[in-house]
Write an enzyme that holds these catalytic residues in place. Structure first.
Site, PDB file in Angstrom:
ATOM      1  CE1 TYR A  31      -3.969  -2.084   0.376  1.00 26.22           C
ATOM      2  CE2 TYR A  31      -2.819  -3.112   2.212  1.00 26.22           C
ATOM      3  CZ  TYR A  31      -3.868  -3.096   1.308  1.00 26.22           C
ATOM      4  OH  TYR A  31      -4.807  -4.103   1.329  1.00 26.22           O
ATOM      5  CG  HIS A  36      -7.209   4.495   0.216  1.00 26.04           C
ATOM      6  ND1 HIS A  36      -8.067   5.576   0.213  1.00 26.04           N
ATOM      7  CD2 HIS A  36      -7.852   3.523   0.930  1.00 26.04           C
ATOM      8  CE1 HIS A  36      -9.172   5.262   0.878  1.00 26.04           C
ATOM      9  NE2 HIS A  36      -9.062   4.032   1.329  1.00 26.04           N
ATOM     10  CE1 TYR A  80      -4.076  -3.462   6.256  1.00 20.77           C
ATOM     11  CE2 TYR A  80      -4.470  -4.503   8.380  1.00 20.77           C
ATOM     12  CZ  TYR A  80      -3.776  -4.427   7.183  1.00 20.77           C
ATOM     13  OH  TYR A  80      -2.771  -5.324   6.920  1.00 20.77           O
ATOM     14  CG  ASN A  82     -12.610   0.017   6.040  1.00 24.33           C
ATOM     15  OD1 ASN A  82     -12.184   0.949   5.368  1.00 24.33           O
ATOM     16  ND2 ASN A  82     -13.190  -1.037   5.507  1.00 24.33           N
ATOM     17  CG  ASP A 107      -7.805   8.832  -0.156  1.00 19.31           C
ATOM     18  OD1 ASP A 107      -7.796   8.549   1.064  1.00 19.31           O
ATOM     19  OD2 ASP A 107      -8.477   8.196  -0.981  1.00 19.31           O
ATOM     20  CG  ASN A 128     -15.077   2.854   3.730  1.00 23.22           C
ATOM     21  OD1 ASN A 128     -16.257   3.211   3.766  1.00 23.22           O
ATOM     22  ND2 ASN A 128     -14.644   1.955   2.855  1.00 23.22           N
TER      23      ASN A 128
END
Length: 203
Positions: A31, A36, A80, A82, A107, A128
């Site tokens: 990632y 993101h 993470y 969420n 973002d 999220n």
């Protein structure tokens, strides 16, 4: 009683002079360079400028520095995206930082690449990470710094786009945008939210 007054005043001064800057992203090497993860990338850029090291802490990675009498914590949650709210809430409470002295960097698909939008409150905009922060803190009134990543993807490709890496044109422009982002954080800490919005929004 004077000692008690001074103690209470010092506690309040500490609260006013402490800031939590949270960059949203996902942990894991896959990632690192994705759109993101711009929140992580902004904090990494600032940490490099200030010669800081992130340390593994509860619910994330944390770096700390002082600027003109103010203490600034840079947090990259490891929950993470969420579940970002869990880390934000924990560190606000642990360091006794007021929500007005927090800034969430994220973002935004609804803004052209590199466009900056700083706001004192607002909806989650379908993000999220912001959605979870709103749920955990039980408010939409917290400062946020949205970094535009544009929405140039085909129908049904949103997830792949957001979790995709920057294209060559974006990479060329990213360094200047990260420098501006670093200036925004310092302005937020030193000049306050309203002055920062007036100075940087739309630039």
């Amino acid at each position: 009683m004077k000692w008690l007054f001074n103690l209470l005043r010092n506690k309040e001064d500490n609260k006013v002079n402490k800031f939590l800057i949270v960059g949203l992203g996902n942990i894991g090497s896959e990632y690192v360079n994705t759109r993101h993860n711009i929140g992580f990338k902004v904090l990494d850029y600032l940490a490099n400028e200030e010669n800081l090291e992130f340390k593994s802490v509860k619910l994330g990675s944390l770096a700390e520095f002082k600027i003109k009498g103010r203490t600034v914590f840079l947090l990259k949650p490891n929950t993470y995206m969420n579940l970002s709210g869990k880390a934000v809430n924990y560190w606000l409470e642990k360091e006794k930082i007021s929500i007005e002295n927090s800034l969430i960097i994220t973002d935004d698909l609804n803004l052209p690449f590199g466009t900056i939008r700083i706001k004192k409150k607002g909806s989650d905009g379908g993000h999220n990470g912001l959605k979870n922060i709103q749920q955990v803190l039980n408010t939409t009134e917290y400062p946020r710094f949205r970094f535009g990543i544009s929405d140039t993807f085909k129908k049904g490709q949103q997830v792949n786009y957001v979790l995709g890496e920057w294209d060559e044109d974006e990479k060329e422009k990213l360094s200047e945008r990260l420098k501006t982002s670093s200036e925004i954080i310092k302005s937020f800490v030193l000049a306050g939210l309203n002055n920062t919005m007036n100075s940087f929004n739309g630039k």
